[in-house]
Design a protein around this motif. Sequence first.
Motif, PDB file in Angstrom:
ATOM      1  N   THR A   1       0.853  -1.186   0.000  1.00 38.58           N
ATOM      2  CA  THR A   1       0.000   0.000   0.000  1.00 38.58           C
ATOM      3  C   THR A   1       0.893   1.242   0.000  1.00 38.58           C
ATOM      4  O   THR A   1       2.081   1.153   0.293  1.00 38.58           O
ATOM      5  CB  THR A   1      -0.931   0.008   1.225  1.00 38.58           C
ATOM      6  N   PRO A   2       0.319   2.416  -0.310  1.00 38.04           N
ATOM      7  CA  PRO A   2       1.136   3.625  -0.343  1.00 38.04           C
ATOM      8  C   PRO A   2       1.782   3.938   1.009  1.00 38.04           C
ATOM      9  O   PRO A   2       1.221   3.619   2.061  1.00 38.04           O
ATOM     10  CB  PRO A   2       0.128   4.726  -0.713  1.00 38.04           C
ATOM     11  N   MET A   3       2.928   4.576   0.955  1.00 34.64           N
ATOM     12  CA  MET A   3       3.636   4.965   2.169  1.00 34.64           C
ATOM     13  C   MET A   3       2.894   6.080   2.905  1.00 34.64           C
ATOM     14  O   MET A   3       3.051   6.250   4.106  1.00 34.64           O
ATOM     15  CB  MET A   3       5.052   5.419   1.832  1.00 34.64           C
ATOM     16  N   PHE A   4       2.064   6.821   2.181  1.00 32.91           N
ATOM     17  CA  PHE A   4       1.255   7.853   2.831  1.00 32.91           C
ATOM     18  C   PHE A   4      -0.190   7.689   2.408  1.00 32.91           C
ATOM     19  O   PHE A   4      -0.491   7.179   1.335  1.00 32.91           O
ATOM     20  CB  PHE A   4       1.785   9.260   2.532  1.00 32.91           C
ATOM     21  N   GLU A   5      -1.075   8.085   3.298  1.00 34.03           N
ATOM     22  CA  GLU A   5      -2.519   7.963   3.103  1.00 34.03           C
ATOM     23  C   GLU A   5      -3.169   9.233   3.643  1.00 34.03           C
ATOM     24  O   GLU A   5      -2.520  10.031   4.316  1.00 34.03           O
ATOM     25  CB  GLU A   5      -3.077   6.764   3.894  1.00 34.03           C
ATOM     26  N   GLU A   6      -4.460   9.364   3.411  1.00 33.69           N
ATOM     27  CA  GLU A   6      -5.195  10.463   4.011  1.00 33.69           C
ATOM     28  C   GLU A   6      -5.250  10.242   5.519  1.00 33.69           C
ATOM     29  O   GLU A   6      -5.496   9.129   5.978  1.00 33.69           O
ATOM     30  CB  GLU A   6      -6.598  10.563   3.421  1.00 33.69           C
ATOM     31  N   GLN A   7      -5.028  11.319   6.288  1.00 34.98           N
ATOM     32  CA  GLN A   7      -5.033  11.226   7.751  1.00 34.98           C
ATOM     33  C   GLN A   7      -6.319  10.596   8.270  1.00 34.98           C
ATOM     34  O   GLN A   7      -6.308   9.817   9.222  1.00 34.98           O
ATOM     35  CB  GLN A   7      -4.928  12.615   8.379  1.00 34.98           C
ATOM     36  N   GLU A   8      -7.418  10.921   7.642  1.00 32.00           N
ATOM     37  CA  GLU A   8      -8.731  10.469   8.084  1.00 32.00           C
ATOM     38  C   GLU A   8      -8.806   8.945   8.205  1.00 32.00           C
ATOM     39  O   GLU A   8      -9.488   8.410   9.092  1.00 32.00           O
ATOM     40  CB  GLU A   8      -9.801  10.970   7.115  1.00 32.00           C
ATOM     41  N   LEU A   9      -8.100   8.226   7.344  1.00 25.75           N
ATOM     42  CA  LEU A   9      -8.110   6.762   7.392  1.00 25.75           C
ATOM     43  C   LEU A   9      -7.668   6.266   8.765  1.00 25.75           C
ATOM     44  O   LEU A   9      -8.291   5.389   9.355  1.00 25.75           O
ATOM     45  CB  LEU A   9      -7.197   6.192   6.302  1.00 25.75           C
ATOM     46  N   PHE A  10      -6.593   6.834   9.294  1.00 28.62           N
ATOM     47  CA  PHE A  10      -6.046   6.385  10.573  1.00 28.62           C
ATOM     48  C   PHE A  10      -6.880   6.883  11.742  1.00 28.62           C
ATOM     49  O   PHE A  10      -7.017   6.198  12.749  1.00 28.62           O
ATOM     50  CB  PHE A  10      -4.584   6.796  10.683  1.00 28.62           C
ATOM     51  N   VAL A  11      -7.467   8.079  11.598  1.00 35.01           N
ATOM     52  CA  VAL A  11      -8.342   8.606  12.646  1.00 35.01           C
ATOM     53  C   VAL A  11      -9.597   7.744  12.749  1.00 35.01           C
ATOM     54  O   VAL A  11     -10.052   7.418  13.846  1.00 35.01           O
ATOM     55  CB  VAL A  11      -8.692  10.088  12.382  1.00 35.01           C
ATOM     56  N   LEU A  12     -10.155   7.326  11.603  1.00 40.32           N
ATOM     57  CA  LEU A  12     -11.334   6.471  11.623  1.00 40.32           C
ATOM     58  C   LEU A  12     -11.049   5.148  12.326  1.00 40.32           C
ATOM     59  O   LEU A  12     -11.889   4.622  13.045  1.00 40.32           O
ATOM     60  CB  LEU A  12     -11.830   6.202  10.201  1.00 40.32           C
ATOM     61  N   LYS A  13      -9.853   4.597  12.115  1.00 38.14           N
ATOM     62  CA  LYS A  13      -9.514   3.312  12.721  1.00 38.14           C
ATOM     63  C   LYS A  13      -9.155   3.448  14.194  1.00 38.14           C
ATOM     64  O   LYS A  13      -9.591   2.665  15.025  1.00 38.14           O
ATOM     65  CB  LYS A  13      -8.341   2.661  11.988  1.00 38.14           C
ATOM     66  N   SER A  14      -8.356   4.471  14.532  1.00 42.37           N
ATOM     67  CA  SER A  14      -7.756   4.528  15.867  1.00 42.37           C
ATOM     68  C   SER A  14      -8.260   5.663  16.751  1.00 42.37           C
ATOM     69  O   SER A  14      -7.900   5.721  17.916  1.00 42.37           O
ATOM     70  CB  SER A  14      -6.237   4.661  15.727  1.00 42.37           C
ATOM     71  N   GLY A  15      -9.017   6.598  16.200  1.00 41.34           N
ATOM     72  CA  GLY A  15      -9.493   7.734  16.984  1.00 41.34           C
ATOM     73  C   GLY A  15      -8.560   8.934  16.884  1.00 41.34           C
ATOM     74  O   GLY A  15      -7.455   8.846  16.356  1.00 41.34           O
ATOM     75  N   GLU A  16      -9.034  10.043  17.410  1.00 45.22           N
ATOM     76  CA  GLU A  16      -8.294  11.313  17.331  1.00 45.22           C
ATOM     77  C   GLU A  16      -6.928  11.248  18.006  1.00 45.22           C
ATOM     78  O   GLU A  16      -6.021  11.988  17.652  1.00 45.22           O
ATOM     79  CB  GLU A  16      -9.125  12.446  17.960  1.00 45.22           C
ATOM     80  N   GLY A  17      -6.763  10.365  18.984  1.00 46.64           N
ATOM     81  CA  GLY A  17      -5.495  10.265  19.702  1.00 46.64           C
ATOM     82  C   GLY A  17      -4.320   9.925  18.808  1.00 46.64           C
ATOM     83  O   GLY A  17      -3.177  10.261  19.136  1.00 46.64           O
TER      84      GLY A  17
ATOM     85  N   ALA B   1       2.385  13.845   9.984  1.00 50.07           N
ATOM     86  CA  ALA B   1       1.287  14.323   9.151  1.00 50.07           C
ATOM     87  C   ALA B   1       1.625  15.691   8.571  1.00 50.07           C
ATOM     88  O   ALA B   1       2.383  16.454   9.162  1.00 50.07           O
ATOM     89  CB  ALA B   1       0.012  14.401   9.978  1.00 50.07           C
ATOM     90  N   PHE B   2       1.040  15.954   7.418  1.00 51.92           N
ATOM     91  CA  PHE B   2       1.265  17.230   6.751  1.00 51.92           C
ATOM     92  C   PHE B   2       0.107  17.522   5.816  1.00 51.92           C
ATOM     93  O   PHE B   2      -0.712  16.651   5.532  1.00 51.92           O
ATOM     94  CB  PHE B   2       2.593  17.218   5.969  1.00 51.92           C
ATOM     95  N   GLU B   3       0.047  18.738   5.366  1.00 55.37           N
ATOM     96  CA  GLU B   3      -0.950  19.125   4.372  1.00 55.37           C
ATOM     97  C   GLU B   3      -0.253  19.139   3.024  1.00 55.37           C
ATOM     98  O   GLU B   3       0.807  19.739   2.871  1.00 55.37           O
ATOM     99  CB  GLU B   3      -1.499  20.510   4.703  1.00 55.37           C
TER     100      GLU B   3
END
Length: 141
Positions: A40-56, A63-65
């Motif tokens: 899979t790509p080395m970078f993804e949209e931040q939202e993917l990880f937030v959905l799985k693990s929460g805001e923490g 992360a970057f824009e």
Amino acid sequence: MIQKPRGTRDFLPDEMAQRRELEQKMRKVAASFGYGEIVTPMFEEQELFVLKSGEGILGEMYAFEDKGGRGIALRPELTAPTIRAYVNEAQVAPKPLRWFYFEECFRYERPQKGRYREFYQCDVDVIGSTSQLNELELVQI
């Protein structure tokens, strides 16, 4: 003198040869059980990880824009990208899917002995089966 970033390692030839040998053994074992390697790509949209693990997780990600204004993160783990790949690319594929992966991940954590900010994750997954035989197979691998 410029130092390597904190929480990272340099792999010199002898250590790299040992690492590649171990990786190849792991790939061979997974393939012998009928698992296919995915990347899979080395970078993804931040939202993917937030959905799985929460805001923490936000405090632990690199992360970057991007130039398009999207929130992007270097992958802190591989489970979420694997499921994203399944949803985007393989939902209609015959089940069960047997996938394995071995990739770099990045977490901004306090470096400790044996724990790095840049690390490697290897895993095997069965998607689309509830059989306990698959669980046993994963243990065997």
